[in-house]
Design a protein around this motif. Structure first.
Motif, short mmCIF file in Angstrom:
data_model
loop_
_atom_site.label_atom_id
_atom_site.label_comp_id
_atom_site.label_asym_id
_atom_site.label_seq_id
_atom_site.Cartn_x
_atom_site.Cartn_y
_atom_site.Cartn_z
N LEU A 126 3.00 4.28 14.39
CA LEU A 126 1.83 4.32 13.50
C LEU A 126 1.82 3.13 12.55
O LEU A 126 0.76 2.68 12.11
CB LEU A 126 1.83 5.62 12.69
CG LEU A 126 1.55 6.90 13.50
CD1 LEU A 126 1.68 8.12 12.60
CD2 LEU A 126 0.16 6.85 14.12
N LEU A 127 3.03 2.61 12.25
CA LEU A 127 3.11 1.41 11.40
C LEU A 127 2.76 0.17 12.20
O LEU A 127 1.91 -0.61 11.82
CB LEU A 127 4.51 1.29 10.81
CG LEU A 127 4.87 2.31 9.72
CD1 LEU A 127 6.38 2.31 9.46
CD2 LEU A 127 4.12 2.00 8.42
N SER A 128 3.45 0.00 13.33
CA SER A 128 3.16 -1.10 14.26
C SER A 128 4.08 -0.97 15.46
O SER A 128 5.13 -0.32 15.39
CB SER A 128 3.38 -2.48 13.60
OG SER A 128 4.76 -2.80 13.54
N TRP A 129 3.70 -1.61 16.55
CA TRP A 129 4.53 -1.55 17.76
C TRP A 129 5.87 -2.22 17.51
O TRP A 129 6.89 -1.84 18.11
CB TRP A 129 3.82 -2.19 18.95
CG TRP A 129 3.64 -3.68 18.84
CD1 TRP A 129 2.58 -4.35 18.32
CD2 TRP A 129 4.57 -4.68 19.26
NE1 TRP A 129 2.78 -5.72 18.38
CE2 TRP A 129 3.99 -5.94 18.96
CE3 TRP A 129 5.84 -4.66 19.86
CZ2 TRP A 129 4.63 -7.15 19.23
CZ3 TRP A 129 6.48 -5.86 20.14
CH2 TRP A 129 5.88 -7.08 19.83
N VAL A 130 5.90 -3.20 16.61
CA VAL A 130 7.16 -3.88 16.30
C VAL A 130 8.14 -2.90 15.65
O VAL A 130 9.33 -2.88 15.97
CB VAL A 130 6.93 -5.09 15.38
CG1 VAL A 130 8.26 -5.73 14.98
CG2 VAL A 130 6.03 -6.12 16.05
N LEU A 169 4.82 6.09 4.70
CA LEU A 169 5.04 6.22 6.13
C LEU A 169 6.33 5.51 6.55
O LEU A 169 7.10 6.03 7.38
CB LEU A 169 3.85 5.63 6.89
CG LEU A 169 3.76 5.88 8.39
CD1 LEU A 169 3.75 7.37 8.69
CD2 LEU A 169 2.52 5.20 8.97
N CYS A 170 6.57 4.37 5.95
CA CYS A 170 7.80 3.63 6.20
C CYS A 170 9.02 4.45 5.77
O CYS A 170 10.02 4.53 6.49
CB CYS A 170 7.76 2.30 5.45
SG CYS A 170 9.29 1.32 5.56
N LEU A 171 8.91 5.08 4.61
CA LEU A 171 10.00 5.92 4.09
C LEU A 171 10.29 7.06 5.06
O LEU A 171 11.45 7.34 5.39
CB LEU A 171 9.62 6.46 2.72
CG LEU A 171 10.54 7.52 2.11
CD1 LEU A 171 11.93 6.94 1.88
CD2 LEU A 171 9.96 8.03 0.79
N ALA A 172 9.25 7.73 5.53
CA ALA A 172 9.43 8.87 6.44
C ALA A 172 10.02 8.43 7.78
O ALA A 172 10.94 9.08 8.31
CB ALA A 172 8.09 9.57 6.67
N ALA A 173 9.52 7.32 8.33
CA ALA A 173 10.04 6.82 9.60
C ALA A 173 11.50 6.41 9.47
O ALA A 173 12.32 6.69 10.35
CB ALA A 173 9.21 5.63 10.07
N ALA A 174 11.82 5.74 8.36
CA ALA A 174 13.19 5.29 8.14
C ALA A 174 14.15 6.47 8.00
O ALA A 174 15.23 6.49 8.59
CB ALA A 174 13.25 4.40 6.90
N LEU A 175 13.76 7.47 7.22
CA LEU A 175 14.63 8.62 7.01
C LEU A 175 14.89 9.36 8.32
O LEU A 175 16.04 9.69 8.65
CB LEU A 175 14.02 9.57 5.98
CG LEU A 175 14.89 10.78 5.60
CD1 LEU A 175 16.23 10.33 5.04
CD2 LEU A 175 14.15 11.65 4.58
N PRO A 235 0.85 -1.20 0.00
CA PRO A 235 0.00 0.00 0.00
C PRO A 235 0.88 1.25 0.00
O PRO A 235 1.81 1.35 0.80
CB PRO A 235 -0.79 -0.13 1.31
CG PRO A 235 -0.70 -1.57 1.68
CD PRO A 235 0.61 -2.06 1.18
N LEU A 236 0.58 2.17 -0.87
CA LEU A 236 1.45 3.34 -1.02
C LEU A 236 1.50 4.20 0.23
O LEU A 236 2.52 4.82 0.53
CB LEU A 236 0.99 4.17 -2.22
CG LEU A 236 1.17 3.51 -3.60
CD1 LEU A 236 0.73 4.46 -4.70
CD2 LEU A 236 2.62 3.08 -3.80
N ALA A 250 6.61 -3.39 8.62
CA ALA A 250 5.61 -2.39 8.25
C ALA A 250 4.56 -3.01 7.33
O ALA A 250 3.44 -2.48 7.22
CB ALA A 250 6.28 -1.21 7.55
N MET A 251 4.91 -4.12 6.68
CA MET A 251 4.01 -4.74 5.71
C MET A 251 3.41 -6.06 6.17
O MET A 251 2.31 -6.42 5.77
CB MET A 251 4.76 -4.98 4.39
CG MET A 251 5.33 -3.73 3.76
SD MET A 251 4.03 -2.50 3.41
CE MET A 251 5.02 -0.99 3.29
#
Length: 313
Positions: A123-127, A48-54, A42-43, A170-171
């Motif tokens: 926001l993605l997951s607690w993990v 969100l993954c991209l923003a958290a990672a950066l 999902p885009l 995240a996925m």
């Protein structure tokens, strides 16, 4: 004009403090993990993954310099003789230690970006939030072991693998897929052989002066070279394996492309360094290896796009 000049210098200092080029390239790692977990993610989650990672990578790289500020100030009294291009030094080497940033600004930068990363990860997951927190903790422990043991390089392998797994979790929460474990081995081996040991190799002159214990300082060129090449071969093979298991439609061409990227970015410069140990060749390997995860991501993404356009999925 003076205000703009000062602003530009501050931005440049923060970029160097956070090793902005390296941090941006590192985002390829969790994005690769995301595509391995879900070839059609999902885009919104991918963004969100991209923003958290950066935010996370910028914070962790900056935290390294913040924790090591005193050591880095001592480092500047005995800089290494090699002065070629270093991808980590874009924006300036250790700007906090050079006095280009105040400790208060540096601390606020790390804490604010770290908080942003944790919120986005949650926001993605607690993990994902837990992975970011553990990776930051390992970074702090690694810095604390600078003068204690050369085997701290093992922590960096675990830390980088956990950071990359942000994209995977995240996925999907799945743990029983072989590409996840190949992905972890790929990242850990690449970090150890492609970034950690060779970066230390380029800094031997400084580290001996400072009493920093690294594999090149303690065990010398031969052991460092063999460990470097061994982990780089492992990374190249694991990379091909994860692509093969995650994307069977990629077939021989996809696996061959990933192996070719590993040969060019990792194994060839690694063998060259093993044959002729020198700081400039170590840094050349470091610079080229830093591009390898992004190259692998590009191969995977282009293969998925081609498959989608041709309707082969």
């Amino acid at each position: 004009m003076a205000v703009l000049t000062e602003l530009s210098e501050n931005v440049r200092a923060l970029y160097g403090f956070s090793r902005g080029t390296q941090a941006t390239l590192s985002v390829a790692q969790p994005l690769t993990g995301a595509l391995l977990a879900d070839s059609t993610p999902p885009l919104d989650r991918l963004a969100l993954c991209l923003a958290a990672a950066l935010a996370g990578y910028v914070a962790v790289f900056a935290a390294n310099d913040l924790i090591d500020a005193r050591l880095d100030r001592q480092r500047f009294s005995n800089l290494r003789a090699y002065s070629g291009f270093d991808i980590d030094s874009a924006g300036g080497r250790h700007p906090l230690a050079q006095g280009r940033l105040s400790p208060a600004v540096a601390t606020a930068w790390v804490l604010s970006l770290g908080a942003v990363a944790l919120v986005l990860g949650a926001l993605l997951s607690w993990v994902c939030a837990l992975l970011l927190a553990v990776a930051a903790l390992l970074e702090a422990i690694y810095c604390g072991l600078a003068r204690v043991t050369p085997f701290k390089f093992l922590l960096t392998g675990v830390m980088v693998a956990l950071g990359g797994c942000l994209g995977w979790f995240a996925m999907t929460p799945c743990l029983d897929r072989p590409q996840l474990w190949l992905f972890c081995v790929w990242l850990a081996a690449w970090e150890i052989g492609g970034r950690n040991i060779v970066n230390d190799w380029a800094d031997v002159e400084e580290d001996v002066h400072l009493g920093v214990r690294t594999i090149p300082v303690v065990y010398g060129n031969r052991v460092s070279g063999l460990l470097t090449v061994g982990t780089l071969v492992l990374a190249a093979v694991a990379g091909a394996g994860m692509v093969w298991t995650a994307f069977p439609s990629a077939g021989v061409p996809g696996v061959t492309a990933v192996l070719a990227a590993g040969a060019y970015a990792l194994i060839t410069p690694g063998i060259r360094l093993l044959r002729a140990p020198a700081p400039d060749l170590a840094m050349a390997l470091f610079n080229r290896a830093s591009l390898y995860p992004a190259a692998t991501l590009a191969i995977i993404a282009s293969g998925l796009l081609t498959t989608h356009l041709l309707g082969l999925a």
